[in-house]
Design an enzyme around this catalytic site. Structure first.
Site, mmCIF file in Angstrom:
data_model
loop_
_atom_site.group_PDB
_atom_site.id
_atom_site.type_symbol
_atom_site.label_atom_id
_atom_site.label_comp_id
_atom_site.label_asym_id
_atom_site.label_seq_id
_atom_site.Cartn_x
_atom_site.Cartn_y
_atom_site.Cartn_z
ATOM 1 N N GLU A 58 0.847 -0.969 0.100
ATOM 2 C CA GLU A 58 -0.443 -0.158 -0.140
ATOM 3 C C GLU A 58 0.460 1.683 -0.264
ATOM 4 O O GLU A 58 0.816 2.389 -0.595
ATOM 5 C CB GLU A 58 -1.002 -0.199 0.866
ATOM 6 N N TRP A 129 -2.040 13.682 12.650
ATOM 7 C CA TRP A 129 -1.040 14.478 13.192
ATOM 8 C C TRP A 129 -0.804 15.774 12.170
ATOM 9 O O TRP A 129 0.318 16.515 12.016
ATOM 10 C CB TRP A 129 0.297 13.349 12.119
#
Length: 137
Positions: A58, A129
């Site tokens: 991925e 984040w």
């Protein structure tokens, strides 16, 4: 957690299976991933395993997509080599996929239980984040 399932993109799954069958050889490449771009294109990738760690399929897919001018993916799937079928993303991949593509759908499950779910459903209470609106870098 309420999971919202959707139809499975069988063409996308088959693309990942084809790559796993033809490109995953030995211990270095054991997983394949395929992603559907917003314009309908399919991008594929394989992992790069190494004992020190290595990017999952991925993660390689995100870079391969960008290299082909694809910056938005709608759906992704990962499959294992040796006919292992659909494999859900690991925790790290779930976090990164959710950060890059918050609206992404992910194919999970196997056999008759294969389904498509929003990536955010795979990572409830995820860490954000950034302080940018929408939570993307």
């Amino acid at each position: 957690m309420t999971t919202h399932t959707g139809p499975v993109d069988h063409e996308l799954v088959e693309a990942a299976v084809r790559v796993a069958r033809t490109r995953c050889r030995g211990d270095h490449h054991t997983m394949a991933a395929a992603g559907r771009a917003r314009d309908g294109r399919i991008v594929t990738a394989v992992n790069a395993y190494h004992f020190t760690g290595g990017p999952c399929a991925e993660m390689v897919l995100i870079g391969a997509a960008a290299a082909q001018g694809v910056y938005e993916l709608d759906t992704v799937v990962a499959v294992g080599d040796r006919g292992r079928g659909v494999v859900p993303p690991c925790g790290r991949c779930r976090q990164v996929l959710a950060d890059y593509f918050p609206a992404l759908r992910v194919v999970v499950g196997n056999g008759d239980d294969t389904r498509t779910v929003p990536v955010v459903d795979l990572l409830p209470e995820r860490y954000v984040w950034t302080d940018r609106p929408g939570g993307t870098g």
